[in-house]
Scaffold this motif. Sequence first.
Motif, mmCIF file in Angstrom:
data_model
loop_
_atom_site.group_PDB
_atom_site.id
_atom_site.type_symbol
_atom_site.label_atom_id
_atom_site.label_comp_id
_atom_site.label_asym_id
_atom_site.label_seq_id
_atom_site.Cartn_x
_atom_site.Cartn_y
_atom_site.Cartn_z
ATOM 1 N N PRO A 139 -0.808 14.008 -4.509
ATOM 2 C CA PRO A 139 -1.619 14.800 -3.571
ATOM 3 C C PRO A 139 -0.840 15.364 -2.387
ATOM 4 C CG PRO A 139 -2.815 12.825 -4.222
ATOM 5 C CD PRO A 139 -1.424 12.686 -4.759
ATOM 6 N N PHE A 140 0.367 14.857 -2.150
ATOM 7 C CA PHE A 140 1.113 15.278 -0.976
ATOM 8 C C PHE A 140 2.425 15.985 -1.315
ATOM 9 C CE2 PHE A 140 -1.432 11.565 0.077
ATOM 10 C CZ PHE A 140 -2.177 12.044 1.143
ATOM 11 N N GLY A 141 2.684 16.175 -2.594
ATOM 12 C CA GLY A 141 3.936 16.824 -2.961
ATOM 13 C C GLY A 141 3.888 17.368 -4.366
ATOM 14 N N GLY A 142 4.720 18.374 -4.616
ATOM 15 C CA GLY A 142 4.748 19.030 -5.907
ATOM 16 C C GLY A 142 5.568 18.280 -6.934
ATOM 17 N N PRO A 143 5.840 18.938 -8.066
ATOM 18 C CA PRO A 143 6.547 18.295 -9.174
ATOM 19 C C PRO A 143 7.938 17.786 -8.776
ATOM 20 C CG PRO A 143 5.554 20.355 -9.885
ATOM 21 C CD PRO A 143 5.422 20.317 -8.398
ATOM 22 N N PRO B 35 -15.625 5.202 -11.761
ATOM 23 C CA PRO B 35 -16.653 5.336 -10.728
ATOM 24 C C PRO B 35 -16.548 6.585 -9.863
ATOM 25 C CG PRO B 35 -14.991 3.761 -10.046
ATOM 26 C CD PRO B 35 -14.670 4.125 -11.462
ATOM 27 N N GLN B 36 -15.343 6.975 -9.518
ATOM 28 C CA GLN B 36 -15.143 8.152 -8.691
ATOM 29 C C GLN B 36 -13.714 8.638 -8.909
ATOM 30 O OE1 GLN B 36 -15.562 5.126 -6.437
ATOM 31 N NE2 GLN B 36 -13.363 4.834 -6.536
ATOM 32 N N GLU B 37 -13.357 9.732 -8.228
ATOM 33 C CA GLU B 37 -12.016 10.305 -8.367
ATOM 34 C C GLU B 37 -11.785 10.895 -9.749
ATOM 35 O OE1 GLU B 37 -7.927 8.250 -7.086
ATOM 36 O OE2 GLU B 37 -8.248 8.273 -9.232
ATOM 37 N N PRO B 38 -12.013 12.195 -9.942
ATOM 38 C CA PRO B 38 -12.088 13.193 -8.873
ATOM 39 C C PRO B 38 -13.452 13.401 -8.215
ATOM 40 C CG PRO B 38 -12.052 14.288 -10.987
ATOM 41 C CD PRO B 38 -11.853 12.831 -11.272
ATOM 42 N N SER B 39 -14.562 13.120 -8.882
ATOM 43 C CA SER B 39 -15.852 13.310 -8.214
ATOM 44 C C SER B 39 -16.104 12.177 -7.231
ATOM 45 C CB SER B 39 -16.991 13.343 -9.247
ATOM 46 O OG SER B 39 -16.854 14.432 -10.128
ATOM 47 N N LYS B 40 -16.930 12.459 -6.230
ATOM 48 C CA LYS B 40 -17.307 11.401 -5.285
ATOM 49 C C LYS B 40 -18.021 10.274 -6.021
ATOM 50 C CE LYS B 40 -20.364 10.434 -1.376
ATOM 51 N NZ LYS B 40 -21.317 11.006 -0.400
ATOM 52 N N HIS B 41 -18.947 10.658 -6.911
ATOM 53 C CA HIS B 41 -19.671 9.683 -7.727
ATOM 54 C C HIS B 41 -19.771 10.232 -9.139
ATOM 55 C CE1 HIS B 41 -22.689 6.619 -8.810
ATOM 56 N NE2 HIS B 41 -23.174 7.584 -9.569
ATOM 57 N N ALA C 294 -11.474 0.065 -13.926
ATOM 58 C CA ALA C 294 -12.200 -1.170 -13.612
ATOM 59 C C ALA C 294 -11.984 -1.567 -12.156
ATOM 60 C CB ALA C 294 -11.747 -2.295 -14.545
ATOM 61 N N ILE C 295 -10.738 -1.465 -11.699
ATOM 62 C CA ILE C 295 -10.420 -1.836 -10.318
ATOM 63 C C ILE C 295 -11.131 -0.907 -9.344
ATOM 64 C CG2 ILE C 295 -8.555 -2.110 -8.642
ATOM 65 C CD1 ILE C 295 -8.648 -4.194 -10.970
ATOM 66 N N ASN D 100 -3.295 -0.489 -11.274
ATOM 67 C CA ASN D 100 -3.297 0.217 -10.000
ATOM 68 C C ASN D 100 -2.440 -0.539 -8.998
ATOM 69 O OD1 ASN D 100 -4.989 2.141 -11.002
ATOM 70 N ND2 ASN D 100 -6.791 1.525 -9.829
ATOM 71 N N ASP D 101 -1.978 0.175 -7.995
ATOM 72 C CA ASP D 101 -1.325 -0.458 -6.852
ATOM 73 C C ASP D 101 -2.431 -0.960 -5.929
ATOM 74 O OD1 ASP D 101 -0.138 -0.948 -4.314
ATOM 75 O OD2 ASP D 101 1.535 0.369 -4.822
ATOM 76 N N TYR D 102 -2.533 -2.264 -5.767
ATOM 77 C CA TYR D 102 -3.651 -2.822 -5.028
ATOM 78 C C TYR D 102 -3.594 -2.498 -3.537
ATOM 79 C CZ TYR D 102 -4.699 -5.384 -9.290
ATOM 80 O OH TYR D 102 -5.009 -5.700 -10.586
ATOM 81 N N GLN D 103 -2.457 -1.997 -3.048
ATOM 82 C CA GLN D 103 -2.375 -1.584 -1.652
ATOM 83 C C GLN D 103 -2.851 -0.149 -1.450
ATOM 84 O OE1 GLN D 103 1.895 -2.742 -1.375
ATOM 85 N NE2 GLN D 103 1.294 -3.811 0.484
ATOM 86 N N SER D 104 -2.761 0.669 -2.495
ATOM 87 C CA SER D 104 -3.064 2.087 -2.333
ATOM 88 C C SER D 104 -4.556 2.389 -2.397
ATOM 89 C CB SER D 104 -2.341 2.908 -3.411
ATOM 90 O OG SER D 104 -0.940 2.800 -3.267
ATOM 91 N N GLY D 105 -5.292 1.675 -3.238
ATOM 92 C CA GLY D 105 -6.733 1.872 -3.319
ATOM 93 C C GLY D 105 -7.167 3.081 -4.117
ATOM 94 N N TRP D 106 -6.257 3.645 -4.921
ATOM 95 C CA TRP D 106 -6.651 4.755 -5.783
ATOM 96 C C TRP D 106 -6.018 4.571 -7.145
ATOM 97 C CZ3 TRP D 106 -3.385 9.496 -6.496
ATOM 98 C CH2 TRP D 106 -2.110 9.329 -5.974
#
Length: 435
Positions: free
Chosen positions: A60-64, A235-241, A272-273, A300-306
């Motif tokens: 989300p913050f940088g290109g290829p 559950p979410q991502e990309p949609s909110k729900h 699942a996470i 998933n990286d449990y610190q990142s939350g996504w």
Amino acid sequence: MTTGFFEGLTPATFEGADSTNPMAFHHYNPDEMVMGKSMKEHLRFAVAYWHSFAWEGGDPFGGPTFERPWHPQDDMGRAKMKADVAFEMFDLLQAPFFCWHDADIRPEGDTLAESIARLDEITDYFMAKMEGRDIGLLWGTANMFSHRRWMSGASTNPDPDLFAYAAATVKSCIDATHKMGGQNYVLWGGREGYETLLNTDMGRELDHMGRFLNMVVEYKHKIGFKGQILVEPKPQEPSKHQYDYDAATCIGFLRKYGLEGEVKLNLEQGHAILAGHSFEHEIAVATADGMLGSIDMNRNDYQSGWDTDQFPNNVPEVALCYYHILKAGGLGQGGTNFDAKLRRQSLDPHDLIAAHIGGMDICARGLKAAAAMITDGGLENALTKRYDGWDAPAAKAMLDSDLASISADVLARGLDPQPRSGRQEMLENYVSRFV
């Protein structure tokens, strides 16, 4: 003749736990027998075409960050070059399956007809490469979330023309999957949800989604496709729900629209996470209802939350997942798809092979630990003992009784039941013995 992309590499072989070779299997021996089946038959590994070959390393913050010889992915010549490299990788890993979205394997055309023609062309190219190789298609699917046309959903879109376009897209992908002998077909509703309820008629959208899925099942039977139809919770991502929030939500949806006998679940660890569950929980929910179809293995990286889609590296988590899978009779037509991608700093082709080797080894260790726990019987014995009171005739009869009768019996007997320990720490220590 090879492309040279994986220059210097030879097919990965099993060298055992004492090997220090990073390009060899240390735990995954495809021919090793576990509970009467080979590891290869149990795990049914698949490579995800999108992460391994189509993803270019952006975030989300940088290109290829990846520079591959098939970039930009905008013509059929480079699509075939990408396929050549993909099948070389399948050979190096001795992977029995792979998976794709339509957008991963062919460039978008100026019209839907052109996109479908390109899909037909590239899947024919795949089939020619599959001849003489021990590899199959675990599942195909349609990408109905990346292009701007899908910003308000596919089957749940407020515009009926988009619903129609989605139907034509899915038909083309089922046709291609059927042609290739695919074992399953997956629908992931990445935009089947909402951003705000201020502009959403949820009841109508759910009805349209249910009808769309029924159309998919009807078409499967019409063409004689023998694969499973699967939906994938998130559950979410990309949609909110998203309406396919988790395994329990999907099962309720399938029952509401009369699809519980036709559609199963493709479950992903990372999803699942995001839903606030463990992967073990989601698998247990699905297997309890006979609804497990296949799994996407990652973490998933449990610190990142996504949803970071990393390769698995946690043996205890993986072992408990395969424990429930084995108890339920295995993956059947499903498999273990690595819906996982390199970190954007891992630039080298060798990294792509090493990542899959590591993930396959982690799954092999988890499978063997799960099989050992089942053979030992410790967890099953603990469950039996914890619920043994329900085997008594009086307890079984109580379930056919009523509140008033039960209350009268409690008072007559002067019941004063005391809680019993759940022994969670002892059971966690038990699992640790095997992993």
